[in-house]
Design an enzyme around this catalytic site. Structure first.
Site, mmCIF file in Angstrom:
data_model
loop_
_atom_site.group_PDB
_atom_site.id
_atom_site.type_symbol
_atom_site.label_atom_id
_atom_site.label_comp_id
_atom_site.label_asym_id
_atom_site.label_seq_id
_atom_site.Cartn_x
_atom_site.Cartn_y
_atom_site.Cartn_z
ATOM 1 N N SER A 41 8.143 8.571 8.738
ATOM 2 C CA SER A 41 8.693 9.299 7.599
ATOM 3 C C SER A 41 9.390 8.364 6.620
ATOM 4 O O SER A 41 9.841 7.272 6.975
ATOM 5 C CB SER A 41 9.690 10.350 8.083
ATOM 6 O OG SER A 41 10.855 9.723 8.607
ATOM 7 N N GLU B 243 4.865 1.952 6.631
ATOM 8 C CA GLU B 243 3.930 2.857 5.955
ATOM 9 C C GLU B 243 4.571 4.229 6.011
ATOM 10 O O GLU B 243 4.744 4.799 7.093
ATOM 11 C CB GLU B 243 2.570 2.818 6.651
ATOM 12 C CG GLU B 243 1.469 3.507 5.867
ATOM 13 C CD GLU B 243 1.307 4.948 6.289
ATOM 14 O OE1 GLU B 243 1.821 5.830 5.562
ATOM 15 O OE2 GLU B 243 0.700 5.197 7.319
ATOM 16 N N CYS C 24 -1.993 10.400 7.120
ATOM 17 C CA CYS C 24 -1.228 9.824 6.022
ATOM 18 C C CYS C 24 -2.065 9.705 4.756
ATOM 19 O O CYS C 24 -1.511 9.546 3.662
ATOM 20 C CB CYS C 24 -0.652 8.468 6.417
ATOM 21 S SG CYS C 24 -1.812 7.394 7.275
#
Length: 503
Positions: A240, A263, A300
């Site tokens: 997150s 990321e 993602c």
């Protein structure tokens, strides 16, 4: 198939139990107990990694390649157990986990082949010019060298490919760096089995067990202790924005700041250009719905936002997407927390000014149904919160007035992992206008495809400007990811006997 889990940490090849336990929260089947991580265990793991670092950095590329291949073999040998435990913990179907295991072992073997080739070392040589005027030039040689122990945080949405032996761990070991993994509590059993596979591979080659440790569970202080330990020289993270930013700030505030390769998520906008919309709006809408709901939208690279010029083509696009989403049943989300966060995010979008609800699904018992919303460009531009990621099967269509407003919307996005152009030949002029904007925005730009599929290859970039990632010059997927854990060293006038073998 059943598998007996020991529930222990794995510190430098040794199973260690702690008195305090936590229970897993599986999607199906009974919970299991696991030892809770502690700051003391992090200290042990980092000490072992530091002790192993110099020796591992001195190993040959062939030895490291054999280690990566041995890890892949050990994971494959435990394939049935990984699928059974992973499916129970996450709710992911067996086919998805089998495919992810293939991706995980495939990237380990790809990295083995890559380091055998040696090109990643970027070796350079300037021969001595003793007679050069006005000053002679020394003998100069340069190549990439491992940076030292690396901390890796397992990801919640990829229990294999981005976790214990995923891309960060594979890249660090390929580079010659020991690894300390902080396992994710969403799938501790899966992590344990994979951790055992890594330890077995290291033991089979009689290598230093300090090369790898796995610390399970633990409170926030465990993660903080890991990234602030002075022996850790870089961190790999997938998760997150809030959690990643907190760890990033810790890395930056250390007496010796270290790189944090995080990321952190993305909404991955898709731009449907007018001629493509006129020719195949319904087809694009149907395929977008499929990409949105793949894996319950828990990728993602999920393309959560579509930008299309208002009019009949936009109507056809939305209608086809809506029809496709209605056919998708409720899907199990990876954790109770993710299901709750998805529900909150959907409510936030639905309640925003100017947003219309096309499809409002329900989220109950960790199962989520698809959601679809639309908004006019002027309302989108007035509300930055609409650009925040909602992790799950939710799509938002932005209707723009014309090509100029499409460019305005494109320029409003912050950093993304991907950006997609749906275009036909007659859209090239507009695409040329948008491409420089998308290049600055995203690490990967696609044409006439969907980003929910990240090839593990030499050319892949999985990263982008903040907040997609914390280091826009790096990638967490593909062979270039090894470079995150290397640094260049120049050797000036060193005798041949002192030079690294690769030079």
């Amino acid at each position: 198939m059943t598998h007996d889990l020991h529930g222990d940490h794995l510190i430098a090849g040794k199973r260690i139990s702690t008195e305090t336990k936590f229970s897993s929260s599986p999607a199906t089947g009974p919970a299991a107990e696991f030892s809770v991580g502690t700051v003391e265990l992090v200290e042990q793991a980092c000490a072992a990694a530091a002790a192993a670092a110099e020796g591992f950095a001195a190993t040959s590329r062939e030895d490291r390649a054999r280690l990566l291949e041995a890890i892949a073999d050990q994971i494959d040998a435990r394939g049935d157990a990984i699928t059974a435990v992973g499916s129970a913990e996450t709710g992911l179907p067996a086919g998805r986990l089998q495919g992810e295991r293939g991706r995980t072992t495939g990237q380990l073997r790809l990295f083995a082949s890559h380091i055998r080739d040696g090109a990643y070392l970027d070796r350079r040589y300037d021969e001595a010019l003793p007679d050069r005027a006005p000053l002679p030039r020394p003998d100069l040689r340069m190549m990439q060298r491992p940076i030292g122990p690396v901390a890796v945080f397992g990801a919640s949405n990829f229990p294999l490919a981005f976790s214990v032996a995923g891309g960060d761990t594979a890249a660090a070991l390929a580079a010659g760096c020991p690894v300390v993994v902080k396992g994710h509590s969403a799938h501790p059993g899966t992590g344990e089995i994979v951790g055992d596979a890594v330890a077995a591979a290291i033991a089979s080659l009689d290598m230093d067990p300090g090369l790898f440790s796995l610390v399970q569970g633990g409170r926030r202080d465990v993660g903080q202790a890991l990234v602030t330990d002075p022996r850790i020289k870089a961190v790999g993270f997938t998760g997150s924005l809030g959690g990643g930013r907190a760890l990033f700030d810790l890395c930056a505030s250390r007496p010796e700041p270290i790189p944090f390769f995080g990321e952190l998520g993305s909404v991955n906008p898709m731009f449907v250009l007018p001629h493509a919309a006129a020719a195949r709006a319904a087809e694009i809408g149907t395929n977008w719905a499929g990409s949105l709901t793949m894996g319950a939208g828990q990728f993602c690279t999920n393309p959560g936002i579509a930008v299309v010029i208002d009019g009949p083509e936009a109507d056809a696009f939305v209608a086809a997407a809506l029809e496709g989403l209605k056919k998708v049943d409720a899907q199990t989300m990876l954790t109770d927390g993710m299901a709750s966060a998805f529900q909150d995010g959907a409510r936030r979008v639905a309640d925003a000014s100017g947003v219309s609800t096309c499809l409002s699904g329900t989220t109950a018992d960790r199962k989520a149904e698809p959601h679809l919303y639309e908004v006019a460009a002027q309302d989108w531009l007035a509300d930055e919160a609409l650009a925040e990621e909602v992790f799950g099967p939710l799509g938002l269509v932005i209707r723009v007035a014309d090509a100029a407003q499409m460019e305005e919307v494109a320029r409003s996005f912050v950093g993304q992992l991907t950006a997609t152009l749906q275009l036909d030949d007659d859209d090239i002029a507009l695409a040329k206008t948008l491409l420089p904007v998308l290049e600055k925005m995203a690490g990967r730009v696609l044409a006439n495809g969907f980003p929910t599929g990240v090839e593990v290859s030499d050319t892949m970039v999985h990263g982008g400007p903040y907040p997609a990632s914390t280091n826009f010059g790096a990638t967490s997927v593909g062979t270039l990811s090894i470079r995150r854990f290397l640094r260049p060293v120049c050797y000036q006038n060193l005798p041949a006997a002192l030079l690294p073998t690769d030079l």
